[in-house]
Write an enzyme that holds these catalytic residues in place. Sequence first.
Site, PDB file in Angstrom:
ATOM      1  N   CYS A 190       0.819  -1.225   0.000  1.00  0.00           N
ATOM      2  CA  CYS A 190       0.000   0.000   0.000  1.00  0.00           C
ATOM      3  C   CYS A 190       0.849   1.270   0.000  1.00  0.00           C
ATOM      4  CB  CYS A 190      -0.950   0.008   1.189  1.00  0.00           C
ATOM      5  SG  CYS A 190      -2.030  -1.417   1.219  1.00  0.00           S
TER       6      CYS A 190
ATOM      7  N   HIS B 223      -3.172   7.278   2.789  1.00  0.00           N
ATOM      8  CA  HIS B 223      -3.601   5.981   2.276  1.00  0.00           C
ATOM      9  C   HIS B 223      -4.957   5.659   2.895  1.00  0.00           C
ATOM     10  CE1 HIS B 223      -3.871   1.798   1.424  1.00  0.00           C
ATOM     11  NE2 HIS B 223      -3.614   1.408   2.645  1.00  0.00           N
TER      12      HIS B 223
ATOM     13  N   ASN C 130      -9.860   0.004   0.176  1.00  0.00           N
ATOM     14  CA  ASN C 130      -8.393   0.100   0.165  1.00  0.00           C
ATOM     15  C   ASN C 130      -7.866  -0.361  -1.203  1.00  0.00           C
ATOM     16  OD1 ASN C 130      -5.651  -0.325   0.458  1.00  0.00           O
ATOM     17  ND2 ASN C 130      -5.810  -1.300   2.464  1.00  0.00           N
TER      18      ASN C 130
END
Length: 348
Positions: free
Chosen positions: A136, A275, A305
Amino acid sequence: MSQESTVRKVAGSAQPAPTRDTLKKVGIMGLGTAIPEKVLTNKDLEKIVDTSDEWIRTRTGIKERRIMAEGTGTSSLAAEASRQALKDAGISPEEIDLVLVGTVTPDMAFPSTACLVQAELGIPTTAMAFDLAAACSGFVFALHAAAQFVATGACRNALVIGADALSQLVDWEDRTTCVLFGDGAGACVIGPAESGGILSAVMGSDGSASDLLKVPGGGSLFPKTKENIDSKEHFIKMNGTEVFKMAVRNMVDAAKKALEQSGHTIEDIKRLVPHQANLRILKAVAKGLGMPEERVFVNVDRYGNMSAASTVVAWAEAVRAGDLKKGDLALLLAFGGGMVWGAMVVEM
Ligand code: UT7
């Protein structure tokens, strides 16, 4: 300081090594996104696993996520986002000499997704194209890495992409992970600038915590044998509670260091662009930094996500929404499996 130490030579080269004075400033020239059309809502997930819209919304803030079209790969999304970023930058593919893709879901083991994007966009063969795996944090790591090439003059313009299709890595029978992720891509063109651009960058990694979030199978250690696939080794395994705590702690810490490095305070930051994993994480990070929640850009409700795509898509959308204008400061933040994290202060 002696002359010899200030004019160091690059190993194997007649060129003097760059110094702080000769490094170029790295500007943000354009941003782009690619969001798949297919929407998967929490209500849809209720039909697949034992979950509820209420649980997902209250624990994560996610309402829906996007799923990549069948028969396409991460490179299709990456290429679409790149076209937009190039257009936004007013730069032609011929002017790009570095393509760097942050991804953990490449189309295939090799060639790299970056090479596939290069070919698709007609970027010259003189460009260096490769992938970088930082889960990520993939985009933020890639942006920091690509910026070094631009700053030293090794490359002029770079195309930096964050792209992932974690829908391909989740176990659709595991309610603890399958509700969290979605697919997407974002891209950014960087190049030398007179002022502004990337003002600071603080990255960190802790491989000793790698067990907290991983996809154990499918690589060289646990290859795709029938046994490994049957035991679901090729799907995401996560200790959500521990990842949550580590994400908040390290993003807050990295953000503070990045602000210190650029000589700013949190009050100077127009938008926090973190994020997007969980709304509760975003709120905790904002609290840890003393930033009002309304200055945090949020799209986790719409996309879940998106791994490496998450921060860059949020950044591009914040610009598109008019939240970040020329001269405004943004604080980019990322955290992911590795564990890896990063913070960057950027001036539009
Ligand atoms: O991108 C970086 C990587 N990822 C992250 O940053 C994720 C970080 N972690 C998180 O976001 C949160 O820890 C989760 C959203 C994953 C989980 O939230 P939580 O508040 O930590 O829940 P939990 O794991 O403690 O689970 C609470 C309960 C459990 O039931 P019991 O044991 O209390 O009976 C779970 O089985 O909720 C249950 N549960 C669910 N229930 C309905 C877990 N997933 C679901 C679900 N639907 N989808």
